[in-house]
Write a protein that holds these residues in place. Structure first.
Motif, short mmCIF file in Angstrom:
data_model
loop_
_atom_site.label_atom_id
_atom_site.label_comp_id
_atom_site.label_asym_id
_atom_site.label_seq_id
_atom_site.Cartn_x
_atom_site.Cartn_y
_atom_site.Cartn_z
N ASN A 27 0.83 -1.21 0.00
CA ASN A 27 0.00 0.00 0.00
C ASN A 27 0.86 1.26 0.00
OD1 ASN A 27 -2.39 -1.42 -0.03
ND2 ASN A 27 -2.72 -1.29 2.17
N TYR A 42 -4.53 3.04 -7.89
CA TYR A 42 -4.36 1.88 -7.01
C TYR A 42 -5.36 1.97 -5.87
CZ TYR A 42 -2.24 -1.14 -3.50
OH TYR A 42 -2.03 -2.11 -2.56
N ARG A 43 -5.97 0.85 -5.54
CA ARG A 43 -6.90 0.79 -4.41
C ARG A 43 -6.22 0.07 -3.27
NH1 ARG A 43 -11.89 2.10 -3.31
NH2 ARG A 43 -12.49 2.60 -5.42
N LYS A 45 -5.36 -2.10 0.00
CA LYS A 45 -5.80 -3.45 0.39
C LYS A 45 -5.81 -3.55 1.91
CE LYS A 45 -5.18 -5.07 -3.92
NZ LYS A 45 -5.92 -4.14 -4.73
N ASP A 72 -10.18 -5.17 -0.97
CA ASP A 72 -9.95 -3.77 -1.36
C ASP A 72 -10.61 -2.85 -0.35
OD1 ASP A 72 -8.54 -4.44 -3.63
OD2 ASP A 72 -10.28 -4.36 -4.95
N ASP A 73 -9.93 -1.78 -0.01
CA ASP A 73 -10.48 -0.76 0.88
C ASP A 73 -11.55 0.01 0.10
OD1 ASP A 73 -11.02 1.39 2.53
OD2 ASP A 73 -8.93 1.88 2.89
N PHE A 77 -11.44 7.47 -3.49
CA PHE A 77 -10.12 7.96 -3.90
C PHE A 77 -9.99 9.43 -3.53
CE2 PHE A 77 -10.77 4.59 -7.21
CZ PHE A 77 -9.78 3.74 -6.74
N PRO A 97 -4.69 7.26 -5.12
CA PRO A 97 -5.08 6.10 -4.31
C PRO A 97 -5.64 6.49 -2.95
CG PRO A 97 -2.96 5.70 -5.33
CD PRO A 97 -3.31 7.14 -5.59
N ASN A 98 -6.46 5.61 -2.41
CA ASN A 98 -7.09 5.84 -1.11
C ASN A 98 -6.19 5.33 0.02
OD1 ASN A 98 -7.40 3.16 -1.78
ND2 ASN A 98 -9.49 3.00 -1.05
#
Length: 137
Positions: A27, A42-43, A45, A72-73, A77, A97-98
């Motif tokens: 991440n 990208y998401r 994890k 996935d979270d 985003f 990404p988040n």
């Protein structure tokens, strides 16, 4: 508790914490990736862990930890206005990404400490087994 059960529990903890460390590192490494092979940013994890009762230990109610899945979270985003970015949409917004850097750092520290604790349990169990063998001689 049997020594082998203690080793099995601590070993399962080591494996689970290793997965947490790997996912958190992944991440952090992808915290600024705005374009993936799947498309979009990208998401982040998350690791889902569960306590699984040990077989043949029903009376003691002992459990080992298992990684159930990596999900996935679902958080949204982060959007930043940057019209010069190649991934900007028609409004000039770029989706990042988040990944929350602070949360991931805490996750790394927590998983690292849990890994160390499980390693200590394994070392103490090994020492107990060796001392027991010395006494029996």
């Amino acid at each position: 508790m049997k020594l082998l059960s203690a080793l099995r529990i601590a070993g399962s903890g080591l494996m689970a914490q290793r997965v947490r460390l790997n996912i958190s590192s992944m991440n952090l490494a992808n915290a600024h990736v705005t374009r993936t092979a799947e498309g979009g940013p990208y998401r982040a994890k998350d690791v889902v862990l569960a306590a699984i009762p040990l077989e043949n230990e029903a009376k003691a109610k002992l459990s080992e930890v298992k990684v159930v899945e990596i999900v996935d979270d679902p958080s949204p985003f982060k959007e930043v206005y940057d019209p010069s970015h190649p991934d900007a949409d028609e409004r000039g917004m770029v989706k990042y990404p988040n990944v929350d850097i602070l949360t991931e750092m805490v996750e790394l520290l927590s998983a690292g400490r849990a890994y160390e604790a499980n390693l200590t349990v394994m070392n103490i169990t090994k020492t107990l087994a060796l001392k027991t063998l010395e006494i029996l001689r």
